[in-house]
Write a protein that holds these residues in place. Structure first.
Motif, mmCIF file in Angstrom:
data_model
loop_
_atom_site.group_PDB
_atom_site.id
_atom_site.type_symbol
_atom_site.label_atom_id
_atom_site.label_comp_id
_atom_site.label_asym_id
_atom_site.label_seq_id
_atom_site.Cartn_x
_atom_site.Cartn_y
_atom_site.Cartn_z
ATOM 1 N N SER A 193 2.279 -7.639 15.673
ATOM 2 C CA SER A 193 3.013 -8.402 14.653
ATOM 3 C C SER A 193 4.691 -8.252 15.064
ATOM 4 N N ARG A 194 5.056 -7.409 16.130
ATOM 5 C CA ARG A 194 6.454 -6.894 16.036
ATOM 6 C C ARG A 194 7.244 -8.392 16.562
ATOM 7 N N ASP A 195 8.439 -8.264 16.120
ATOM 8 C CA ASP A 195 9.409 -9.388 16.630
ATOM 9 C C ASP A 195 9.633 -9.412 18.226
ATOM 10 N N ILE A 196 9.176 -10.513 18.792
ATOM 11 C CA ILE A 196 9.471 -10.209 20.311
ATOM 12 C C ILE A 196 10.815 -10.155 20.604
ATOM 13 N N SER A 197 11.679 -10.971 19.817
ATOM 14 C CA SER A 197 13.215 -11.035 20.327
ATOM 15 C C SER A 197 13.952 -9.947 19.882
ATOM 16 N N ASN A 198 13.278 -8.586 19.033
ATOM 17 C CA ASN A 198 14.124 -7.768 18.798
ATOM 18 C C ASN A 198 13.149 -6.532 18.913
ATOM 19 N N ARG A 199 12.627 -6.101 19.981
ATOM 20 C CA ARG A 199 11.833 -5.027 20.049
ATOM 21 C C ARG A 199 12.485 -3.811 19.862
ATOM 22 N N SER A 200 11.967 -2.836 18.924
ATOM 23 C CA SER A 200 12.448 -1.611 18.543
ATOM 24 C C SER A 200 11.731 -0.651 18.953
ATOM 25 N N ASP A 235 15.763 0.612 5.961
ATOM 26 C CA ASP A 235 15.619 1.308 4.517
ATOM 27 C C ASP A 235 14.104 0.973 4.125
ATOM 28 N N THR A 236 13.198 1.259 4.995
ATOM 29 C CA THR A 236 11.712 1.153 4.687
ATOM 30 C C THR A 236 11.322 1.760 3.450
ATOM 31 N N ARG A 237 11.713 2.897 3.246
ATOM 32 C CA ARG A 237 11.318 3.668 1.881
ATOM 33 C C ARG A 237 11.851 2.840 0.634
ATOM 34 N N ARG A 238 13.147 2.650 0.563
ATOM 35 C CA ARG A 238 13.510 1.880 -0.770
ATOM 36 C C ARG A 238 12.970 0.439 -0.868
ATOM 37 N N ALA A 239 13.167 -0.229 0.239
ATOM 38 C CA ALA A 239 12.841 -1.640 0.210
ATOM 39 C C ALA A 239 11.160 -1.936 0.019
ATOM 40 N N GLY A 240 10.642 -0.891 0.746
ATOM 41 C CA GLY A 240 8.974 -0.948 0.506
ATOM 42 C C GLY A 240 8.448 -0.630 -0.731
ATOM 43 N N LEU A 241 9.409 0.310 -1.694
ATOM 44 C CA LEU A 241 8.840 0.505 -2.908
ATOM 45 C C LEU A 241 9.174 -0.814 -4.032
ATOM 46 N N VAL A 262 4.185 -7.844 3.705
ATOM 47 C CA VAL A 262 2.795 -7.300 3.009
ATOM 48 C C VAL A 262 2.235 -6.112 4.107
ATOM 49 N N SER A 263 1.896 -6.634 5.374
ATOM 50 C CA SER A 263 1.351 -5.981 6.438
ATOM 51 C C SER A 263 2.092 -4.498 6.702
ATOM 52 N N CYS A 264 3.338 -4.700 6.480
ATOM 53 C CA CYS A 264 4.071 -3.474 6.979
ATOM 54 C C CYS A 264 3.973 -2.300 5.751
ATOM 55 N N ILE A 265 4.084 -2.806 4.546
ATOM 56 C CA ILE A 265 3.664 -1.903 3.226
ATOM 57 C C ILE A 265 2.602 -1.326 3.468
ATOM 58 N N TRP A 266 1.478 -2.275 3.635
ATOM 59 C CA TRP A 266 0.109 -1.454 3.780
ATOM 60 C C TRP A 266 -0.112 -0.397 5.026
ATOM 61 N N SER A 267 0.489 -0.998 6.123
ATOM 62 C CA SER A 267 0.471 0.273 7.191
ATOM 63 C C SER A 267 1.165 1.458 6.973
ATOM 64 N N TYR A 268 2.329 1.254 6.146
ATOM 65 C CA TYR A 268 3.171 2.398 5.751
ATOM 66 C C TYR A 268 2.316 3.391 4.922
ATOM 67 N N VAL A 269 1.820 2.643 3.910
ATOM 68 C CA VAL A 269 0.796 3.284 2.965
ATOM 69 C C VAL A 269 -0.410 4.251 3.767
ATOM 70 N N VAL A 270 -1.133 3.241 4.569
ATOM 71 C CA VAL A 270 -2.279 4.165 5.283
ATOM 72 C C VAL A 270 -1.576 5.119 6.126
ATOM 73 N N LEU A 271 -0.682 5.114 6.569
ATOM 74 C CA LEU A 271 -0.048 6.092 7.576
ATOM 75 C C LEU A 271 0.389 7.396 6.701
ATOM 76 N N LEU A 272 1.071 7.003 5.772
ATOM 77 C CA LEU A 272 1.464 8.264 4.481
ATOM 78 C C LEU A 272 0.083 9.054 4.362
ATOM 79 N N TRP A 273 -1.056 8.325 3.932
ATOM 80 C CA TRP A 273 -2.254 8.832 3.377
ATOM 81 C C TRP A 273 -2.676 9.744 4.499
ATOM 82 N N CYS A 274 -2.901 8.898 5.669
ATOM 83 C CA CYS A 274 -3.871 9.775 6.800
ATOM 84 C C CYS A 274 -2.851 10.558 7.466
#
Length: 179
Positions: free
Chosen positions: A77-84, A92-98, A1-13
């Motif tokens: 909230s990043r995954d420490i073991s797999n920092r990207s 697939d942020t766009r499809r999975a997020g929708l 949920v936090s990822c979707i929320w952040s994505y929406v806020v950044l799309l808007w702003c």
């Protein structure tokens, strides 16, 4: 949920296309004075990136719409073991997020509450947030000029005003604070 929320806020702003926000890297973020800045290297109408600039984001009194808080939540909230290097590391942020957004809407809202969205929320696409931000800015009585809004949204300005109005840090800061 936090990822979707952040994505929406950044799309808007940012008034950016969903693929550009999904491809943001941590290196694209910096600070200038009291503004968090985001550099989006290219856009649909500027494939080379000649008109790219650092878009300003500011804190908000409303946590639900604060882009700086949204970025902070993603960072901490990043995954420490797999920092990207990407802020949204899933391809697939766009499809999975929708799909997730639709699922959340079904959980928290009944069909008789859909009128509060102004549309059927199951038909929402990511581009609606960019269009919504542009509509919001255009509705402001003493808001930014139409050309300044189009420039923030990385749209081509085809009329004669493009020769008289150049992108400046002042008008982008004004837009960033309004959003």
């Amino acid at each position: 949920v936090s990822c979707i929320w952040s994505y929406v806020v950044l799309l808007w702003c940012l008034l950016a296309r969903c693929d550009r926000v999904a491809q943001l890297r941590w290196a694209d973020f910096s600070w200038t004075g009291d503004a968090c800045t985001v550099f989006i290297q290219k856009s649909k109408s500027d494939q080379v990136g000649d008109r790219a600039y650092h878009k300003k984001l500011f804190t908000s009194n409303e946590p639900a719409t604060c882009p700086v808080l949204a970025v902070a939540v993603l960072f901490f909230s990043r995954d420490i073991s797999n920092r990207s290097e990407f802020i949204f590391p899933r391809a697939d942020t766009r499809r999975a997020g929708l799909r997730q957004l639709s699922r959340i809407i079904r959980i928290f809202f009944r069909e008789d509450q859909f009128a509060s969205f102004g549309c059927n929320p199951h038909d929402i696409a990511w581009h609606h947030f960019k269009r919504g931000g542009m509509t919001f800015l255009s509705s402001k009585m003493d808001g930014p000029s139409h050309v300044a809004v189009k420039m923030r949204a990385d749209q081509t300005v085809m009329d004669v005003s493009r020769f008289y109005i150049a992108q400046s840090t002042g008008q982008d800061g004004y837009i960033g604070r309004l959003l």
